[in-house]
Design an enzyme around this catalytic site. Sequence first.
Site, PDB file in Angstrom:
ATOM      1  N   GLU A 320       0.998  -1.281  -0.055  1.00  0.00           N
ATOM      2  CA  GLU A 320      -0.024   0.008   0.160  1.00  0.00           C
ATOM      3  C   GLU A 320       0.778   1.270   0.011  1.00  0.00           C
ATOM      4  O   GLU A 320       0.952   2.089  -0.791  1.00  0.00           O
ATOM      5  CB  GLU A 320      -1.016   0.071   1.177  1.00  0.00           C
ATOM      6  CG  GLU A 320      -1.770   1.319   1.237  1.00  0.00           C
ATOM      7  CD  GLU A 320      -2.731   1.264   0.161  1.00  0.00           C
ATOM      8  OE1 GLU A 320      -3.595   0.333   0.092  1.00  0.00           O
ATOM      9  OE2 GLU A 320      -2.886   2.251  -0.739  1.00  0.00           O
ATOM     10  N   ASP A 324       1.373   3.931  -3.038  1.00  0.00           N
ATOM     11  CA  ASP A 324       0.756   5.389  -2.794  1.00  0.00           C
ATOM     12  C   ASP A 324       1.898   6.389  -3.040  1.00  0.00           C
ATOM     13  O   ASP A 324       1.663   7.529  -3.947  1.00  0.00           O
ATOM     14  CB  ASP A 324       0.346   5.369  -1.437  1.00  0.00           C
ATOM     15  CG  ASP A 324      -0.747   4.650  -0.978  1.00  0.00           C
ATOM     16  OD1 ASP A 324      -1.550   4.212  -1.768  1.00  0.00           O
ATOM     17  OD2 ASP A 324      -1.054   4.413   0.249  1.00  0.00           O
ATOM     18  N   SER A 554      -7.197   1.667  -3.971  1.00  0.00           N
ATOM     19  CA  SER A 554      -6.074   2.114  -3.525  1.00  0.00           C
ATOM     20  C   SER A 554      -5.033   2.939  -4.233  1.00  0.00           C
ATOM     21  O   SER A 554      -4.267   3.831  -3.725  1.00  0.00           O
ATOM     22  CB  SER A 554      -5.172   1.118  -2.495  1.00  0.00           C
ATOM     23  OG  SER A 554      -5.496   0.456  -1.913  1.00  0.00           O
ATOM     24  N   ASP A 597     -17.626  10.579 -18.349  1.00  0.00           N
ATOM     25  CA  ASP A 597     -18.703   9.535 -17.814  1.00  0.00           C
ATOM     26  C   ASP A 597     -18.398   8.061 -17.986  1.00  0.00           C
ATOM     27  O   ASP A 597     -18.003   7.974 -19.108  1.00  0.00           O
ATOM     28  CB  ASP A 597     -20.094   9.923 -18.466  1.00  0.00           C
ATOM     29  CG  ASP A 597     -21.269   9.256 -17.850  1.00  0.00           C
ATOM     30  OD1 ASP A 597     -21.222   8.733 -16.642  1.00  0.00           O
ATOM     31  OD2 ASP A 597     -22.380   9.650 -18.212  1.00  0.00           O
ATOM     32  N   ILE A 598     -18.492   7.289 -16.919  1.00  0.00           N
ATOM     33  CA  ILE A 598     -17.963   5.802 -17.283  1.00  0.00           C
ATOM     34  C   ILE A 598     -19.531   5.151 -17.065  1.00  0.00           C
ATOM     35  O   ILE A 598     -20.258   5.266 -16.131  1.00  0.00           O
ATOM     36  CB  ILE A 598     -17.426   5.388 -16.080  1.00  0.00           C
ATOM     37  CG1 ILE A 598     -16.043   6.199 -15.791  1.00  0.00           C
ATOM     38  CG2 ILE A 598     -17.096   3.650 -16.327  1.00  0.00           C
ATOM     39  CD1 ILE A 598     -14.973   5.993 -16.986  1.00  0.00           C
ATOM     40  N   GLY A 616     -24.579   9.272 -16.416  1.00  0.00           N
ATOM     41  CA  GLY A 616     -24.365  10.080 -15.218  1.00  0.00           C
ATOM     42  C   GLY A 616     -23.685   9.575 -14.194  1.00  0.00           C
ATOM     43  O   GLY A 616     -23.176   8.448 -14.017  1.00  0.00           O
ATOM     44  N   ASP A 618     -23.119   7.245 -10.684  1.00  0.00           N
ATOM     45  CA  ASP A 618     -23.566   5.984 -10.414  1.00  0.00           C
ATOM     46  C   ASP A 618     -22.745   5.516  -9.012  1.00  0.00           C
ATOM     47  O   ASP A 618     -21.646   5.868  -9.057  1.00  0.00           O
ATOM     48  CB  ASP A 618     -23.421   5.021 -11.775  1.00  0.00           C
ATOM     49  CG  ASP A 618     -21.912   4.896 -12.198  1.00  0.00           C
ATOM     50  OD1 ASP A 618     -21.014   4.372 -11.640  1.00  0.00           O
ATOM     51  OD2 ASP A 618     -21.782   5.397 -13.117  1.00  0.00           O
TER      52      ASP A 618
END
Length: 639
Positions: A320, A324, A554, A597-598, A616, A618
């Site tokens: 992690e 990052d 993550s 937009d996905i 839009g 979701d």
Amino acid sequence: MHMGEHTRIRLSFVSPPTVSLSSLAAAVVAVTAAAHPPVLSKRVVHEARTFAPAGWSLHRRADPDAVVPLKISLTQSNLHRLDEYLLEVSDPESTSYGKHWTPERVAEIFRPSRESVDTVHNWLTNDCGIHPKKIRLGPNGGALHLDVTIAEAESILESEYYVYRHSEDGEERVAFENAYTLPEYVAKHVDLVTPSLHLPRSGASLARRAGKSSPVFARPSGAPKAAITDAEVPTDADHCDTYVTLECLRKLYNFYYEPVVPQKNTIGVVEVSNEVYQGQDLDLFFDKYSKSSVGDRPELVSITGGHLNPNETNTSFLGESTMDFELVMGLLGPKQNVSLYQIGAAGDTWDEALVAAFDKSYCSQSGVRSGLDCGNKPTSNVISISYHFEPDYPDPSNARILERVCAEYGKLSLTGMTFVVSSGDHGVAYGSQECFVNGTLVTQPDKGGFVGQFPASCPYVTAVGATQLAKNHTIADGEGATSDFPSGGGFSRIFPRPSYQKRAVTRYLNNYVPKSYDADVFNNTGRAYPDVSANGYPTVVALGGKFTRSGGTSAAAPIFASMIAAVNDARISAGKGPVGFINPALYSNLFRSSFNDITEGSNPGCGTDGFPASPGWDPVTGLGTPNFVHILDRFLLLP
Ligand SMILES: *[C@@H]1O[C@H](CO)[C@@H](O)[C@H](O)[C@H]1NC(C)=O
Ligand SMILES: *[C@@H]1O[C@H](CO)[C@@H](O)[C@H](O)[C@H]1NC(C)=O
Ligand SMILES: *[C@@H]1O[C@H](CO)[C@@H](O)[C@H](O)[C@H]1NC(C)=O
Ligand SMILES: *[C@@H]1O[C@H](CO)[C@@H](O)[C@H](O)[C@H]1NC(C)=O
Ligand SMILES: *[C@@H]1O[C@H](CO)[C@@H](O)[C@H](O)[C@H]1NC(C)=O
Ligand SMILES: *[C@@H]1O[C@H](CO)[C@@H](O)[C@H](O)[C@H]1NC(C)=O
């Protein structure tokens, strides 16, 4: 080697009985009770729970003579106006946009009222017979403290203390079994009392739970890892379906930005417990992708004893933090210093440890745990969090703490901070596929209610979901929701829907929710998340001396956080302030075309297909992935 079991600070509330004090106190109670029979007033249940968190079992009755440091946290003033205050400084239509508050003003406005202090104090002295000398008002006027015997505390709260023991490490705490009561006229001035019902949910039991599906401690862990055997790890953006490089991210989101005023801007990343990075990995990554960053390290800000561990070699504990910092430092380049908020393995409640480190009034007003760092750590304009701290679920005792911590994110946001949080890697389930069955959390049931995660479910953070390019797709084809793991999203069972997202979420509820979902599958009045999304698979990272493909929400959170840091840099160089709380702006008309937009994919879990992505907003990919240039342009238009 790894650091071994997560070191837990033992925090037993039961002190050895101090004979003189307790017998004296008992005598005082007896005398006073005889002299002034308590005024009868209606009592109400103030906090209750139906069962203890996993791992804790009731062991024995607490010793009536033991002394317990009772802390009565008072209700904060004006908390019901927090949304309104936040909108004043963060709604693009507001004339006070960007006029963030000083920490002093925040402390002042939310400090419990004199009336609350007096009401509770008078009740304790007049009705409960506690000598005024034994009652102390905490440093910020947020709580009353009194050292009383178990027997006295039981009489004050009309309940019985038991010693609970944790099955894993034998830690003992005192707590009530089900509930405690307060006189009705006192209850509205009291937020919570400790010790009462609260037992740490996280700590060892969370570590164990997370360990089942993944060895990584409390990080969203559903993204698969794949070693890259090919020695020729790409640096270009030609294969972003299989190797997500920094160049892929720049190209996907139009994110080419070099900080102009890095010395005036700040960004930090939170890591918990024994999740650490190794410098060699950062250098291996930078050598390939950001040569001038080789040798750079994040600046360590230790919270409750958090520290690095140069001896850590188990990649389970390196994944992690390493990812990052490779992403944030790689994307922002060598000029921008990045802080590492390393929170110690202090046993539980990292969420409390983090907010307390920035706001000393948190410790004095709530702070279920003692021994926290209190307001002595530097803040950052943007803070990225790729962890889930708790399930978002209405356990009556726990929900109060989550509400308190969430409000604290809101209060810190009033000062101009932005919290960017990963939405989780388990679709509509929590942690290791936990869902809601018969009023409790069950791991991997055939079917169950959806369970969100905190802090993503808090309306004052910006929650980030994950997207990816389908196999053989190029950047021009556009992304979908991740398919290699389900990106986290859904509706809070604790926090109501904030006004800024009502329009977008109502549109989704009216048009795209599968008709087969009963009312109890998810809470359709709750705060909905994620707010936005960014690429989360398969992220190229250097880890444990090798290049690897990793990812998850993550990865998505630090990517988005880097863009907000860049926005702040541009604003600061234009003589403006940092953006602070961004959600009201992101959902507003001003940012209508700032997102890609996905509309492909979903986030399965709890024996369902989860929610479908849709045109839009979701609850899989939020408003979509960012178009950085557009977002920057819009935030520069604002004052
Ligand atoms: C790394 O840590 C995990 C989690 O504790 C453990 O399951 C795994 O065996 C460790 N790997 C090595 C090589 O020690
Ligand atoms: C970045 O951190 C280094 C090391 O702490 C410090 O010397 C330098 O002044 C910092 N740079 C900025 C721009 O704050
Ligand atoms: C790392 O290992 C060295 C040598 O064994 C030891 O002295 C040191 O305390 C270890 N550091 C940590 C943080 O465990
Ligand atoms: C939930 O409760 C119902 C009715 O009491 C019972 O039939 C069912 O087995 C329970 N499910 C679980 C997973 O405990
Ligand atoms: C991707 O392209 C390769 C090579 O053309 C082909 O073998 C493979 O089947 C394609 N994969 C998918 C999922 O379309
Ligand atoms: C739904 O969420 C609201 C907050 O928005 C909460 O008050 C309510 O208790 C929740 N209902 C259920 C059934 O979880």
